[in-house]
Design an enzyme around this catalytic site. Structure first.
Site, PDB file in Angstrom:
ATOM      1  N   SER A  58     111.362 -50.324  40.749  1.00 11.91           N
ATOM      2  CA  SER A  58     111.521 -50.315  42.208  1.00 11.91           C
ATOM      3  C   SER A  58     110.593 -51.292  42.921  1.00 11.91           C
ATOM      4  O   SER A  58     110.853 -51.665  44.061  1.00 11.91           O
ATOM      5  CB  SER A  58     111.288 -48.906  42.753  1.00 11.91           C
TER       6      SER A  58
ATOM      7  N   LYS B  12     104.918 -47.561  46.325  1.00  8.12           N
ATOM      8  CA  LYS B  12     105.763 -48.316  47.261  1.00  8.12           C
ATOM      9  C   LYS B  12     104.876 -49.128  48.188  1.00  8.12           C
ATOM     10  O   LYS B  12     103.656 -48.980  48.213  1.00  8.12           O
ATOM     11  CB  LYS B  12     106.652 -47.384  48.100  1.00  8.12           C
TER      12      LYS B  12
END
Length: 259
Positions: free
Chosen positions: A69, A142
């Site tokens: 990701s 993230k």
């Protein structure tokens, strides 16, 4: 003369006794200094363990990247070092690459990494205190895109994410959903479009650098936090890739909101 002679005799006896006592004390100190290494080893190990536990608890710890990701910034299998010190006095800022514990709606597919065997699980929990085993929680990594009070959405006419109406400059994004300018575009998870979402105070809007392979804040806009992450869930800031050798190097906090 007799007095002087007697005086000298008494002084000499005292010095002799003093000298013997000093030599005995030195021998004892030397014996203590010359203890075998195997006797000192347990003490050294205990001191090192305490230092390691303090470092992991208050300074930072390593983590392993489990998914793509954040590619290409962070690849699957990268070992990263995450420091905690920066957030003792300030909150995460846009551009920071943070590790955080997933809020409840993010943990649907999470399965404990601990053994079912009570003894093995205890050993795993013990070594986790020293950073040798990952913590038993859904830790995610993230990039912070927006912070409390800001409104985030996608997209402007060029397909860019905007915060408070201003398009972001995101050079770290290499893979994203296709954008058809002047045409209808799909909503996430089939395309780029999402929002607008106003981030509550004390929360963060986070996204992966690999936009079409990241189940980030966009995937959870329907939960009680509108996809945002509480600042209290943040474990620290990613600052360095420590393994493998070919990928070692700093991890930059590139503020996408800077002009």
């Amino acid at each position: 003369m007799a007095d002087e002679s007697g005086s000298v005799g008494v002084s000499g006896a005292g010095e002799g006794r003093s000298g013997e006592g000093g030599r005995a004390a030195r021998r004892k100190r030397q014996q203590r200094k010359q203890r075998p290494f195997w006797q000192e080893l347990p003490v050294l190990i205990a001191i090192a363990a305490v230092i390691a536990a303090l470092m992991v608890s208050f300074v930072g710890r390593p983590y392993v990247i489990p998914s793509q990701s954040m590619d290409p910034t962070l690849a699957v299998g990268d070992r990263i070092y995450v420091q905690k010190i920066s957030y003792y006095t300030s909150d995460p800022e846009p551009g920071d690459v943070v590790v955080f514990v997933g809020p409840p709606s993010w943990n649907t597919n999470y399965r404990s990494i601990r053994s079912d065997n009570a003894m093995v699980r205890g050993v795993q929990n013990f070594f986790s205190w020293f950073g040798l085993v990952p913590p038993d929680e859904n830790d995610l990594v993230k990039r912070v895109i927006a912070v409390g009070g800001q409104t985030v959405q996608c997209c402007d006419a060029q397909g860019r994410v905007t915060v408070d109406g201003k398009p972001l400059d995101e050079p770290y994004v290499k893979d994203d959903f296709p954008w058809r300018q002047g045409q209808a575009n799909a909503v996430y998870p089939a395309g780029r479009v999402f929002g607008p979402v106003t981030v509550p105070e004390g929360h963060l809007w986070v996204m992966g650098d690999n936009r079409n392979e990241s189940a980030d804040s966009r995937a959870h806009v329907g939960d009680e936090l509108q996809g945002t992450v509480p600042v209290d869930n943040v474990r620290g800031m990613t600052v360095f890739k420590i393994w493998p050798p070919g990928r070692m190097g700093p991890v930059s906090a590139e503020d996408p909101q800077s002009e």
